[in-house]
Design an enzyme around this catalytic site. Structure first.
Site, PDB file in Angstrom:
ATOM      1  N   HIS A  29       0.846  -1.283   0.233  1.00  0.00           N
ATOM      2  CA  HIS A  29       0.085   0.011  -0.056  1.00  0.00           C
ATOM      3  C   HIS A  29       1.039   1.422  -0.132  1.00  0.00           C
ATOM      4  O   HIS A  29       1.471   1.608   1.017  1.00  0.00           O
ATOM      5  CB  HIS A  29      -0.886  -0.028   1.292  1.00  0.00           C
ATOM      6  CG  HIS A  29      -1.876   1.104   1.180  1.00  0.00           C
ATOM      7  ND1 HIS A  29      -3.101   0.939   1.183  1.00  0.00           N
ATOM      8  CD2 HIS A  29      -1.569   2.486   1.023  1.00  0.00           C
ATOM      9  CE1 HIS A  29      -3.829   2.208   1.074  1.00  0.00           C
ATOM     10  NE2 HIS A  29      -2.998   2.984   1.270  1.00  0.00           N
ATOM     11  N   HIS A  48       1.535   5.239  -1.875  1.00  0.00           N
ATOM     12  CA  HIS A  48       1.301   6.576  -2.565  1.00  0.00           C
ATOM     13  C   HIS A  48       2.592   7.201  -3.225  1.00  0.00           C
ATOM     14  O   HIS A  48       3.363   7.728  -2.325  1.00  0.00           O
ATOM     15  CB  HIS A  48       0.517   7.669  -1.944  1.00  0.00           C
ATOM     16  CG  HIS A  48      -0.712   7.262  -1.164  1.00  0.00           C
ATOM     17  ND1 HIS A  48      -1.881   7.227  -1.751  1.00  0.00           N
ATOM     18  CD2 HIS A  48      -0.796   6.553   0.079  1.00  0.00           C
ATOM     19  CE1 HIS A  48      -2.848   6.649  -0.945  1.00  0.00           C
ATOM     20  NE2 HIS A  48      -2.258   6.138   0.070  1.00  0.00           N
ATOM     21  N   LYS A  97      -8.993  -0.030  -6.043  1.00  0.00           N
ATOM     22  CA  LYS A  97      -9.196   0.351  -4.753  1.00  0.00           C
ATOM     23  C   LYS A  97     -10.541   0.943  -4.487  1.00  0.00           C
ATOM     24  O   LYS A  97     -10.993   1.811  -5.418  1.00  0.00           O
ATOM     25  CB  LYS A  97      -7.953   1.329  -4.425  1.00  0.00           C
ATOM     26  CG  LYS A  97      -8.002   1.992  -3.381  1.00  0.00           C
ATOM     27  CD  LYS A  97      -7.437   1.381  -2.151  1.00  0.00           C
ATOM     28  CE  LYS A  97      -7.800   1.993  -0.857  1.00  0.00           C
ATOM     29  NZ  LYS A  97      -6.745   3.084  -0.337  1.00  0.00           N
ATOM     30  N   HIS A 137     -10.398   1.108   1.573  1.00  0.00           N
ATOM     31  CA  HIS A 137     -10.162   2.029   2.641  1.00  0.00           C
ATOM     32  C   HIS A 137     -11.755   1.862   3.571  1.00  0.00           C
ATOM     33  O   HIS A 137     -12.756   2.381   3.005  1.00  0.00           O
ATOM     34  CB  HIS A 137     -10.226   3.579   2.145  1.00  0.00           C
ATOM     35  CG  HIS A 137      -9.974   4.647   2.939  1.00  0.00           C
ATOM     36  ND1 HIS A 137      -8.599   5.142   3.093  1.00  0.00           N
ATOM     37  CD2 HIS A 137     -10.831   5.014   4.110  1.00  0.00           C
ATOM     38  CE1 HIS A 137      -8.901   6.144   4.276  1.00  0.00           C
ATOM     39  NE2 HIS A 137      -9.875   5.861   4.751  1.00  0.00           N
ATOM     40  N   HIS A 192      -4.572  -0.507   5.826  1.00  0.00           N
ATOM     41  CA  HIS A 192      -4.152   0.230   6.744  1.00  0.00           C
ATOM     42  C   HIS A 192      -5.215  -0.007   8.024  1.00  0.00           C
ATOM     43  O   HIS A 192      -5.936   1.133   8.562  1.00  0.00           O
ATOM     44  CB  HIS A 192      -4.075   1.658   6.327  1.00  0.00           C
ATOM     45  CG  HIS A 192      -4.965   2.249   5.419  1.00  0.00           C
ATOM     46  ND1 HIS A 192      -6.434   2.337   5.771  1.00  0.00           N
ATOM     47  CD2 HIS A 192      -4.923   3.109   4.403  1.00  0.00           C
ATOM     48  CE1 HIS A 192      -6.937   2.836   4.921  1.00  0.00           C
ATOM     49  NE2 HIS A 192      -5.982   3.392   3.847  1.00  0.00           N
ATOM     50  N   ASP A 212       1.453   2.609   3.478  1.00  0.00           N
ATOM     51  CA  ASP A 212       0.697   3.981   3.159  1.00  0.00           C
ATOM     52  C   ASP A 212       1.503   5.061   3.342  1.00  0.00           C
ATOM     53  O   ASP A 212       0.833   6.073   3.739  1.00  0.00           O
ATOM     54  CB  ASP A 212      -0.754   3.930   4.481  1.00  0.00           C
ATOM     55  CG  ASP A 212      -1.584   4.980   3.775  1.00  0.00           C
ATOM     56  OD1 ASP A 212      -1.585   5.152   2.779  1.00  0.00           O
ATOM     57  OD2 ASP A 212      -2.374   5.021   4.728  1.00  0.00           O
TER      58      ASP A 212
END
Ligand code: NCD
Ligand code: ZN
Length: 349
Positions: A18, A20, A103, A140, A178, A251
């Site tokens: 995970h 970004h 996602k 999420h 997460h 994350d």
């Protein structure tokens, strides 16, 4: 098989499930940071505009690949951003293009989620297509209704939505991303083998006191927000069991210093430069270094159905300080997660 001594840990090279990376000039910062340690990373699609189809995913993948340092074995694994308009055709085309997962952001749940999904049940035909085509669903897991307290939003999501999704799509592989609560850890532990979770370094290392006691600490602000201590303890106990339903997902989510230290600060911790060392610290504190390799390097690959890595990395017991700030390619500073703090393990080149 890991080798662990008092001074040195050697494990199969880990993956980050995970992450970004952001886009354009930011890739010159974020891609080397992750490639330093990880072999593969599941790259989140919450760009502006989001990565909503195969063509956009492949273009984004190319931009990322251009930023991979020479000699690195890093490869990005791409994801699709689900919207109210995602079709079964989009799923089929993305899977054919090598996109492993999609996602689900409930609209308004987090950074760049405005294009997210407003009705979960309306997505059921898309989930069915994902199940049929063997694409993973990454979630999420927070409700967004105003009346629900922010500290209860993950638990509520499990009750209101996740239980239904898992019941209706038993063959769909679902990753609750997460996770932050005892409730999530218990739900995933008790669910079928097709349900797993990622856990970040910040949710293992911190609780909401670290966000709010002695002044607001914007660099510890991420979503889902840090919870009370009993939840942090539950997550720590969970990874110490060695259960293969839980694996590493940093994350790591960079925001410039001025966007974090702000009257309306952004959510996200930039942990890539110290991620593996932060996790090593946790497993060491838990006296569970024998469970570190499974969490960091094996469980994720097994769940995603991709080959395990075969090369290894080594960490040495060595004190080092995380820098106070890092300069981004655009010249602006960013404050890394755990800035200025001392870690006791260091990745060797
Ligand atoms: C992430 C981001 O900044 O993109 N922020 C965060 O706090 N984790 C989005 C997300 O994963 O929720
Ligand atoms: Zn994220």
């Amino acid at each position: 098989m890991a080798t662990i001594t008092d001074q040195e840990i050697t494990i199969i090279q880990p993956d980050d499930w995970h992450l970004h990376l952001r886009d354009n000039d930011m890739l010159a910062e974020t891609v080397p940071a992750t490639a330093r340690c990880f072999s593969r990373a599941i790259v989140m699609p919450n760009l502006v505009p989001p990565v909503t189809n195969a063509a956009l995913a492949l273009e984004y993948q190319e931009r990322i690949e251009k930023a991979i340092p020479a000699g690195s074995n890093f490869s990005p694994l791409m994801t699709l951003y689900l919207t109210n308009d995602t079709t079964e055709e989009d799923i089929k085309a993305a899977k054919a293009a090598g996109v492993l997962a999609s996602k689900l952001y409930p609209a308004g749940a987090t950074t760049n989620s405005a294009s997210g999904v407003s009705s979960l049940t309306a997505m059921y035909p898309v989930f069915q297509a994902m199940s049929d085509h063997g694409m993973l669903l990454l979630i999420h897991g927070e409700v967004t209704e105003n009346h629900v307290d922010i500290f209860d939003r993950e638990k509520e999501f499990i009750e209101q939505h996740l239980k239904g999704i898992v019941e209706n799509f038993p063959k769909l592989k679902v990753v609750l991303e997460h996770i932050t609560t005892k409730d999530a850890a218990e739900f995933v532990s008790a669910a079928s083998a097709n349900v797993a979770a990622t856990i970040t370094p910040q949710h293992l290392l911190l609780n909401r006191n670290d966000l709010l006691v002695g002044g607001i600490k914007p660099h510890n602000y991420c979503l889902p927000v840090l919870k009370r201590n009993i939840h942090q303890q539950a997550l720590r106990e969970t990874v110490a069991t060695g259960s293969n339903k839980f694996f590493l997902g940093t994350d790591s989510a960079p925001h410039e210093q001025s966007k974090k230290e702000n009257a309306c600060g952004c959510a996200g911790c930039y942990s890539a430069w110290s991620a593996i060392e932060l996790y090593a610290q946790v497993f060491d504190e838990l006296d569970a270094l024998d469970k570190f390799e499974g969490f960091a390097s094996l469980h994720g690959a097994d769940f995603y159905g991709v080959p395990r890595n075969t090369n290894t990395i080594t960490l040495r017991r060595e004190s080092w300080d995380i820098p106070q700030a890092i300069d981004l390619p655009n010249g602006n500073p960013i404050v890394p997660f755990f800035a200025g703090q001392t870690l006791s393990w260091k990745l060797q080149d």
